[in-house]
Design a protein around this motif. Sequence first.
Motif, PDB file in Angstrom:
ATOM      1  N   LYS A  28     -15.927   3.231  82.803  1.00  0.00           N
ATOM      2  CA  LYS A  28     -16.075   1.868  82.291  1.00  0.00           C
ATOM      3  C   LYS A  28     -17.524   1.602  81.893  1.00  0.00           C
ATOM      4  CE  LYS A  28     -15.440  -2.918  83.674  1.00  0.00           C
ATOM      5  NZ  LYS A  28     -15.093  -3.820  84.756  1.00  0.00           N
ATOM      6  N   GLU A  48     -14.875  -3.248  78.146  1.00  0.00           N
ATOM      7  CA  GLU A  48     -14.199  -4.467  78.597  1.00  0.00           C
ATOM      8  C   GLU A  48     -12.776  -4.125  79.018  1.00  0.00           C
ATOM      9  OE1 GLU A  48     -15.455  -7.549  78.918  1.00  0.00           O
ATOM     10  OE2 GLU A  48     -17.418  -6.815  78.287  1.00  0.00           O
ATOM     11  N   VAL A  49     -12.394  -4.531  80.210  1.00  0.00           N
ATOM     12  CA  VAL A  49     -11.029  -4.350  80.697  1.00  0.00           C
ATOM     13  C   VAL A  49     -10.425  -5.732  80.848  1.00  0.00           C
ATOM     14  CG1 VAL A  49      -9.593  -3.472  82.577  1.00  0.00           C
ATOM     15  CG2 VAL A  49     -11.687  -2.259  81.930  1.00  0.00           C
ATOM     16  N   SER A  50      -9.275  -5.933  80.193  1.00  0.00           N
ATOM     17  CA  SER A  50      -8.660  -7.259  80.213  1.00  0.00           C
ATOM     18  C   SER A  50      -8.228  -7.648  81.618  1.00  0.00           C
ATOM     19  CB  SER A  50      -7.445  -7.287  79.274  1.00  0.00           C
ATOM     20  OG  SER A  50      -6.379  -6.558  79.853  1.00  0.00           O
ATOM     21  N   GLU A  51      -8.173  -8.942  81.840  1.00  0.00           N
ATOM     22  CA  GLU A  51      -7.726  -9.466  83.129  1.00  0.00           C
ATOM     23  C   GLU A  51      -6.290  -9.037  83.402  1.00  0.00           C
ATOM     24  OE1 GLU A  51      -7.915 -11.297  86.774  1.00  0.00           O
ATOM     25  OE2 GLU A  51      -9.557 -10.936  85.371  1.00  0.00           O
ATOM     26  N   ALA A  52      -5.442  -9.046  82.374  1.00  0.00           N
ATOM     27  CA  ALA A  52      -4.042  -8.654  82.552  1.00  0.00           C
ATOM     28  C   ALA A  52      -3.941  -7.206  83.028  1.00  0.00           C
ATOM     29  CB  ALA A  52      -3.278  -8.827  81.242  1.00  0.00           C
ATOM     30  N   SER A  53      -4.766  -6.335  82.464  1.00  0.00           N
ATOM     31  CA  SER A  53      -4.758  -4.935  82.884  1.00  0.00           C
ATOM     32  C   SER A  53      -5.264  -4.788  84.307  1.00  0.00           C
ATOM     33  CB  SER A  53      -5.616  -4.096  81.936  1.00  0.00           C
ATOM     34  OG  SER A  53      -5.609  -2.753  82.329  1.00  0.00           O
ATOM     35  N   SER A  54      -6.286  -5.516  84.643  1.00  0.00           N
ATOM     36  CA  SER A  54      -6.845  -5.453  85.993  1.00  0.00           C
ATOM     37  C   SER A  54      -5.833  -5.898  87.038  1.00  0.00           C
ATOM     38  CB  SER A  54      -8.099  -6.312  86.101  1.00  0.00           C
ATOM     39  OG  SER A  54      -9.109  -5.805  85.266  1.00  0.00           O
TER      40      SER A  54
END
Length: 138
Positions: A28, A48-54
């Motif tokens: 990351k 950037e990692v989306s909140e949905a993915s997290s």
Amino acid sequence: MMNLGLELAEHGIHTTSYCPGGVATGMKDNNARYRPARFGGPGEEQLEVSEASSVAHSHDFYTPEAVAPMVLDAVRHNRAFVFDHPDQRAHFRRTYSGIVEACYDAADEWHASHGTPKANPEGARLVHSQGREKLWQN
């Protein structure tokens, strides 16, 4: 994923695919440094990692040193796959099993509506046909 193993088996070579659930590798933080020019070239920004993915993939992250023995054990025992987070089994069933089953359902529907493709008389070797009517049997 498994085709390489099938092709190399006659030479006594086995393959193992590692499917990490979460390993603290620094990807990351460092991915932008290795970005090809056609995608904007190297940079210093963090991925950037989306909140949905997290949220969808919330689990513990292991160090590479912690998972290495697990991976090596799988290679030594000629396992086709290595998963490092057994607690993710239920997530896999909920997510990917449904996707794969839906793809098979779509193939069933296609065959029911359009007929089953004729088998290639040469097996995996490509043989060109003259037209669509020769590709499908009803």
